[in-house]
Design an enzyme around this catalytic site. Structure first.
Site, PDB file in Angstrom:
ATOM      1  N   HIS A 374       0.797  -1.229   0.000  1.00 44.18           N
ATOM      2  CA  HIS A 374       0.000   0.000   0.000  1.00 44.18           C
ATOM      3  C   HIS A 374       0.828   1.277   0.000  1.00 44.18           C
ATOM      4  O   HIS A 374       0.276   2.361   0.192  1.00 44.18           O
ATOM      5  CB  HIS A 374      -0.922   0.059   1.214  1.00 44.18           C
ATOM      6  CG  HIS A 374      -1.942  -1.027   1.283  1.00 44.18           C
ATOM      7  ND1 HIS A 374      -3.235  -0.862   0.843  1.00 44.18           N
ATOM      8  CD2 HIS A 374      -1.859  -2.300   1.744  1.00 44.18           C
ATOM      9  CE1 HIS A 374      -3.916  -1.980   1.054  1.00 44.18           C
ATOM     10  NE2 HIS A 374      -3.100  -2.871   1.589  1.00 44.18           N
ATOM     11  N   LYS A 567      -8.751  13.655   5.378  1.00 44.96           N
ATOM     12  CA  LYS A 567      -7.900  12.468   5.332  1.00 44.96           C
ATOM     13  C   LYS A 567      -6.857  12.656   6.408  1.00 44.96           C
ATOM     14  O   LYS A 567      -6.747  13.743   6.979  1.00 44.96           O
ATOM     15  CB  LYS A 567      -7.247  12.298   3.956  1.00 44.96           C
ATOM     16  CG  LYS A 567      -6.537  13.564   3.439  1.00 44.96           C
ATOM     17  CD  LYS A 567      -5.989  13.375   2.019  1.00 44.96           C
ATOM     18  CE  LYS A 567      -7.010  13.638   0.944  1.00 44.96           C
ATOM     19  NZ  LYS A 567      -7.092  12.574  -0.053  1.00 44.96           N
ATOM     20  N   ARG A 568      -6.068  11.601   6.704  1.00 44.75           N
ATOM     21  CA  ARG A 568      -5.007  11.765   7.686  1.00 44.75           C
ATOM     22  C   ARG A 568      -4.110  12.940   7.288  1.00 44.75           C
ATOM     23  O   ARG A 568      -3.894  13.190   6.095  1.00 44.75           O
ATOM     24  CB  ARG A 568      -4.184  10.470   7.800  1.00 44.75           C
ATOM     25  CG  ARG A 568      -4.929   9.371   8.510  1.00 44.75           C
ATOM     26  CD  ARG A 568      -5.222   9.753   9.956  1.00 44.75           C
ATOM     27  NE  ARG A 568      -3.998   9.784  10.714  1.00 44.75           N
ATOM     28  CZ  ARG A 568      -3.652   8.876  11.627  1.00 44.75           C
ATOM     29  NH1 ARG A 568      -4.473   7.881  11.922  1.00 44.75           N
ATOM     30  NH2 ARG A 568      -2.508   8.969  12.270  1.00 44.75           N
ATOM     31  N   LYS A 573       0.460  14.224   1.750  1.00 44.18           N
ATOM     32  CA  LYS A 573      -0.910  14.498   1.289  1.00 44.18           C
ATOM     33  C   LYS A 573      -1.144  16.001   1.080  1.00 44.18           C
ATOM     34  O   LYS A 573      -2.138  16.420   0.518  1.00 44.18           O
ATOM     35  CB  LYS A 573      -1.928  13.930   2.281  1.00 44.18           C
ATOM     36  CG  LYS A 573      -1.904  12.403   2.399  1.00 44.18           C
ATOM     37  CD  LYS A 573      -2.907  11.918   3.443  1.00 44.18           C
ATOM     38  CE  LYS A 573      -2.770  10.443   3.785  1.00 44.18           C
ATOM     39  NZ  LYS A 573      -3.360   9.552   2.767  1.00 44.18           N
ATOM     40  N   THR A 678      -8.744   6.544  -1.588  1.00 40.33           N
ATOM     41  CA  THR A 678     -10.075   5.966  -1.793  1.00 40.33           C
ATOM     42  C   THR A 678     -11.159   7.018  -1.555  1.00 40.33           C
ATOM     43  O   THR A 678     -12.273   6.881  -2.061  1.00 40.33           O
ATOM     44  CB  THR A 678     -10.300   4.752  -0.871  1.00 40.33           C
ATOM     45  OG1 THR A 678      -9.819   5.069   0.434  1.00 40.33           O
ATOM     46  CG2 THR A 678      -9.601   3.529  -1.394  1.00 40.33           C
ATOM     47  N   LYS A 682     -15.005   8.141  -3.261  1.00 35.70           N
ATOM     48  CA  LYS A 682     -16.232   8.402  -2.493  1.00 35.70           C
ATOM     49  C   LYS A 682     -16.834   9.749  -2.876  1.00 35.70           C
ATOM     50  O   LYS A 682     -18.056   9.872  -3.042  1.00 35.70           O
ATOM     51  CB  LYS A 682     -15.932   8.381  -0.985  1.00 35.70           C
ATOM     52  CG  LYS A 682     -15.545   6.999  -0.481  1.00 35.70           C
ATOM     53  CD  LYS A 682     -14.944   7.012   0.917  1.00 35.70           C
ATOM     54  CE  LYS A 682     -14.213   5.700   1.164  1.00 35.70           C
ATOM     55  NZ  LYS A 682     -13.346   5.712   2.360  1.00 35.70           N
TER      56      LYS A 682
HETATM   57  F1  GPW Z   1       1.887   2.514   4.837  1.00 31.26           F
HETATM   58  N1  GPW Z   1      -2.354   3.389   3.636  1.00 31.26           N
HETATM   59  C1  GPW Z   1      -2.844   3.691   4.879  1.00 31.26           C
HETATM   60  F2  GPW Z   1       1.112   1.326   3.251  1.00 31.26           F
HETATM   61  O1  GPW Z   1      -3.961   4.178   5.036  1.00 31.26           O
HETATM   62  F3  GPW Z   1       0.912   0.669   5.261  1.00 31.26           F
HETATM   63  N2  GPW Z   1      -2.076   3.427   5.967  1.00 31.26           N
HETATM   64  C2  GPW Z   1      -0.864   2.835   5.875  1.00 31.26           C
HETATM   65  O2  GPW Z   1      -0.192   2.645   6.886  1.00 31.26           O
HETATM   66  C3  GPW Z   1      -0.401   2.461   4.587  1.00 31.26           C
HETATM   67  C4  GPW Z   1      -1.145   2.780   3.491  1.00 31.26           C
HETATM   68  C5  GPW Z   1       0.903   1.742   4.475  1.00 31.26           C
HETATM   69  C6  GPW Z   1      -3.227   3.713   2.479  1.00 31.26           C
HETATM   70  C7  GPW Z   1      -2.543   4.459   1.345  1.00 31.26           C
HETATM   71  O3  GPW Z   1      -1.850   5.574   1.854  1.00 31.26           O
HETATM   72  C8  GPW Z   1      -3.635   4.914   0.361  1.00 31.26           C
HETATM   73  O4  GPW Z   1      -3.062   5.533  -0.765  1.00 31.26           O
HETATM   74  C9  GPW Z   1      -4.458   3.705  -0.085  1.00 31.26           C
HETATM   75  O5  GPW Z   1      -5.570   4.129  -0.819  1.00 31.26           O
HETATM   76  C10 GPW Z   1      -4.939   2.896   1.111  1.00 31.26           C
HETATM   77  O6  GPW Z   1      -3.856   2.557   1.971  1.00 31.26           O
HETATM   78  C11 GPW Z   1      -5.632   1.621   0.701  1.00 31.26           C
HETATM   79  O7  GPW Z   1      -4.863   0.906  -0.210  1.00 31.26           O
END
Ligand code: GPW
Length: 841
Positions: A374, A567-568, A573, A678, A682
């Site tokens: 991710h 978002k976070r 970002k 994501t 939405k």
């Molecule tokens: F770092 N994402 C997240 F890859 O929400 F583990 N937390 C996390 O710790 C990580 C990824 C990690 C997110 C991505 O930032 C986002 O771009 C993506 O849409 C989402 O994961 C689902 O795939």
């Protein structure tokens, strides 16, 4: 012990089996029964909390009945199952979702009304289940919804944190974290006190040769912690399939504190063991896209993985199949590297406990696992220090070294003499201390690796996992672009829009086949339809405006352009780019004559999101947003032309109010940094347009909805590296408009500028890693295009209708079908409609 009821007595069971309610009367009967018995209350002391509890218990009972049947059906069919291992499940509220998915919300609404309650008030009693940080955790929740809705035999496995993501309060413009104790009353979980697994930590490994000369390793000593299962039913939409999310909770092996010590007066250490064990599932780590390498986190990971695998293996063994059939029966998906230890644990079970040889075991293991990446951000890639690992999981470290040895031998055979390659791809990083590279272990131990959007999946192949593509070939690496569940993110969050779409497309079928949205294209210029469409957006903005008023005290005009970034908070970002843009707009307004101001598009800039507690720069960004809001919102020169809002404690249930209310939303990460995103999906699905960079899923959204319907700006991913190089080794000239923004900040216009020095400095003096200055001009210009476009409401509405019509691709159902076909090789288990399933239109 055989727990199954003998044949002759089964008729009695069948006769008295629970029958899920369908009618309003039966629902009310259940609510009253729960109020009067389960809750020990009556009509004389039934407040909204009690009514929420009773309504939830009524639905939970119903879900459990269907859950039982689903499990029996899946066991009987004995087909392949999916296990989705995720350290985060950001579920949000369950009641509304359960009512909608079983098609009984109207029944519940009328029933509750007859009992004296408004359904919205009851829904609002629920505490969010917030066992996740952001996108990654919410993706897991959307996937569970899709897997159940599509009738896949699939379980989620996670941790039952006592504290989910912290609650955010804003005090004097600063973020303050408050613990999220959410289990006070949680009707949605089902404790399984009979399902308890012992999990071992620490200790040592004894190796010897048995009589046959076989090497044996025994992991012994150390400490045992107990994992208890808590099951949460996951109802599919308009199907009886109710899958399971199993969350593990930790307890000391003794279960109780040490009475010996207690009696001898050693109170403190008598509870210490118990507390140490319970600490494992106590709290969710609040970091998003960041690895901090803490021992407790590794303990959480192993605890959860060991309990889950024990459970999975136990279920498999009941089928009495040969071990070689394991991957035909079971697919395990690793949600990021957090559960990578599952690879090692399964290998350990097979070789140490079940006596298989290494190669036989390893074939089973690699055919079982798939790994989803991710992120490409280096600070988010998990690494564990070898000494820490050695102490906590000595046998697992040995197995990792063996996995690495066999892997490096195969690399050596393929690329003889390439020592650099060996060093680069080794699962063990030869640093001080040595580190275990979890992503590499996940790749080596899986049969498929996927990214979460096309650009991201290409980037991992050409950057962080380049060597692995050479070693394993390109087919091991694939893309599954993320998706979102239209049930929660359209039907539940935006009921009026869902209803309008249903009325034009022949019912709620689009919620299960989102490509049906295509039929809306023919209404893109339909006057009547556009009017209804616009009214719904306006009503959603009014709803948000009311919420803004009640939570911040600021009045916003719902006719303004609502510009939302939720978002976070993270430098990549780029909420800082957004707030600098807001300040630039403020400067522009201030410099205008009253007449010039009349031509402007009034805007409300809305922010929301949590910063990790230790992430100072993110906290500084929150502070700046709040201080800028405090100044602008009370400036009489500005009035309704610009308002700046920071919404406290952004979470799933708030997203359900915020998302349907956007005109424009911001997805403006530095190109190449946001794996997918994501919330972009939405917002568009709810009739908002977006301003964004060429990053993550924005690119595919553009392809689907058409480039006329999105506002793209900024540098491309392929140019980022060169730009960074120029910043550091060439000349770094700041954007002149951004300099003016910084000058205003430095004049203490938004409070003591010292507080923001690190933020402006990171851009001016320290390389501007996230290219804020490089993209600033393009951002401002594109925002001006947004203002212009918004003036032509007819055209704007048409764009939003066309966009929604073309969003079918981003359903998480499409996503799950791709995983099922390309990675899991599993099929849905079809169900006939059974009794009790209402279908509301
Ligand atoms: F770092 N994402 C997240 F890859 O929400 F583990 N937390 C996390 O710790 C990580 C990824 C990690 C997110 C991505 O930032 C986002 O771009 C993506 O849409 C989402 O994961 C689902 O795939």
């Amino acid at each position: 012990v055989e727990a199954s009821i003998p044949e002759p007595q089964r008729d009695a069971w069948k006769k008295f089996q629970a029958k899920p309610f369908v009618s309003k009367d039966d629902f009310e009967k259940e609510v009253v029964r729960h109020v009067e018995t389960t809750l020990a209350r009556s009509m004389f002391n039934c407040d909204e909390t009690a009514a929420y509890a009773a309504a939830s218990l009524a639905f939970r009972d119903r879900l459990i009945t269907e859950w039982n049947r689903t499990q029996q059906r899946q066991t009987f069919a004995d087909t392949k199952r999916v296990y989705y291992l995720s350290l985060e499940f950001l579920m949000g509220r369950a009641l509304d979702n359960a009512m909608l998915n079983v098609g009984l919300k109207n029944v519940a609404k009328e029933g509750l009304s007859e009992l004296g309650f408004r359904i919205e008030d009851i829904i609002n009693q629920e505490h969010d289940a917030a066992l996740g940080n952001g996108g990654l955790g919410r993706l897991a929740a959307c996937f569970l919804d899709s897997m159940a809705s599509l009738n896949f035999p699939a379980w989620g496995y996670g941790l039952r944190y006592k504290y989910g993501i912290f609650k955010q309060e804003i005090v004097d413009g600063y973020q303050v974290e408050v613990p999220d104790y959410w289990l006070d009353f949680n009707p949605w979980e089902f404790p399984r006190h009979d399902i308890v697994v012992d999990v071992q930590f620490y200790g040592g490994v004894r190796k010897y040769q048995d009589e046959d000369g076989k090497n044996v390793a025994v992991w012994e000593g150390g400490e045992i912690v107990k994992a208890t299962a808590y099951d949460v039913p996951i109802p599919g939409f308009n199907t009886p399939t109710t899958n399971n999310m199993r969350l593990w909770s930790s307890k000391a092996a003794s279960g109780e504190f040490d009475f010996q010590k207690f009696n001898s007066g050693d109170y403190e250490s008598s509870v210490a063991d118990q507390q140490r064990a319970e600490t494992i599932s106590a709290v969710l780590y609040p970091n998003d896209n960041l690895d901090r390498g803490k021992e407790l986190r590794l303990k959480q990971q192993y605890f959860w993985v060991a309990a889950s695998l024990y459970d999975i293996v136990r279920r498999f063994k009941k089928s009495k199949r040969a071990w070689s059939e394991f991957p035909d029966q079971i697919a395990i998906q690793l949600n990021d590297t957090h559960p990578t230890l599952a690879i090692v644990e399964l290998q350990r079970i097979l070789i140490d406990m079940e006596g298989l040889d290494w190669d036989e075991a390893w074939t089973i293991v690699t055919n079982t696992f798939g790994y989803t990446n991710h992120t490409v951000l280096p600070e988010a890639l998990e690494k564990w220090s070898v000494p820490l690992f050695q102490n906590l999981l000595p046998r697992h470290l040995q197995i990792i070294y063996d996995i690495n040895m066999f892997f490096l031998q195969s690399v050596e055979r393929k690329f003889p003499g390439d020592r650099d390659m060996l060093g680069r791809v080794s699962i063990i990083e030869e640093s001080q201390p040595k580190m275990v590279r979890m992503a590499y272990l996940a790749i080596v131990g899986s049969h498929k690796v996927n990214g979460v959007a096309e650009l991201h999946s290409d980037l991992i192949k050409t950057t962080i996992f380049r060597d692995f593509v050479k070693i394993f070939g390109p087919d091991k690496f694939t893309n599954v672009t993320n998706g979102i569940t239209p049930r929660r993110w359209l039907h539940q969050a935006n009921p009026r829009l869902s209803e309008l779409i249903a009325s034009k497309t022949g019912g709620l079928g689009f919620l299960k086949d989102l490509n049906i949205l295509n039929e809306l294209e023919k209404f893109a210029d339909d006057k009547e339809f556009k009017k209804e469409w616009a009214e719904i957006k306006y009503a959603n903005k009014v709803r948000l405006a009311k919420y803004i008023k009640s939570s911040t005290g600021v009045t916003v005009n719902p006719s303004s352009l609502f510009d939302i970034q939720v978002k976070r908070i993270h430098e990549y970002k780029r909420q800082q780019l957004n707030i600098f843009g807001v300040i630039h707009r403020y400067l522009t307004i201030k410099a205008m004559t009253p007449n010039e101001r009349k031509k402007l598009t009034p805007r409300v800039s809305i922010f929301g999101g949590k910063a990790a507690p230790g992430y100072w720069m993110a906290k500084t960004i929150i502070h700046l947003i709040n201080n800028v809001g405090a100044v602008i919102n009370k400036d009489p020169d500005v009035g309704d032309l610009l308002k700046v809002i920071f919404l406290e404690d952004y979470n799933v249930s708030k997203a359900e109010i915020i998302t349907p209310a956007s005109d424009i939303s911001e997805h403006i990460s530095t190109a190449g940094t946001e794996a997918s995103g994501t919330s972009n999906m939405k917002f568009v699905l709810n009739g908002g347009l977006i301003i964004g960079t060429c990053d993550g899923a924005n690119i595919e959204i553009t392809r689907e909805i058409g480039e006329n319907n999105i506002f793209l700006f900024g540098n491309l991913a392929e140019d980022v590296e060169d730009l960074r190089h120029t910043h550091n080794y060439g000349s770094h000239t700041m954007d002149t408009d951004l300099v003016k923004v910084f000058d205003l900040i430095k004049s203490n216009a938004f409070g003591d500028a010292g507080a923001f020095g690190a933020l402006t400095g990171s851009i001016e003096d320290h390389g501007d890693y996230y290219l804020v200055s490089d993209d600033f001009h393009s951002y401002i210009e594109t925002q001006a295009l947004v203002d212009e476009a918004y003036k032509d409401q007819e055209e704007w509405i048409t764009k939003t209708i066309l966009s929604v019509a073309r969003m079918g691709f981003f359903s998480s159902d499409r996503c799950i079908n791709e995983y099922a076909e390309m990675i899991w090789n599993v099929e849905p288990l079809p169900v006939e409609k059974e009794n009790g399933l209402g279908k509301e239109e």
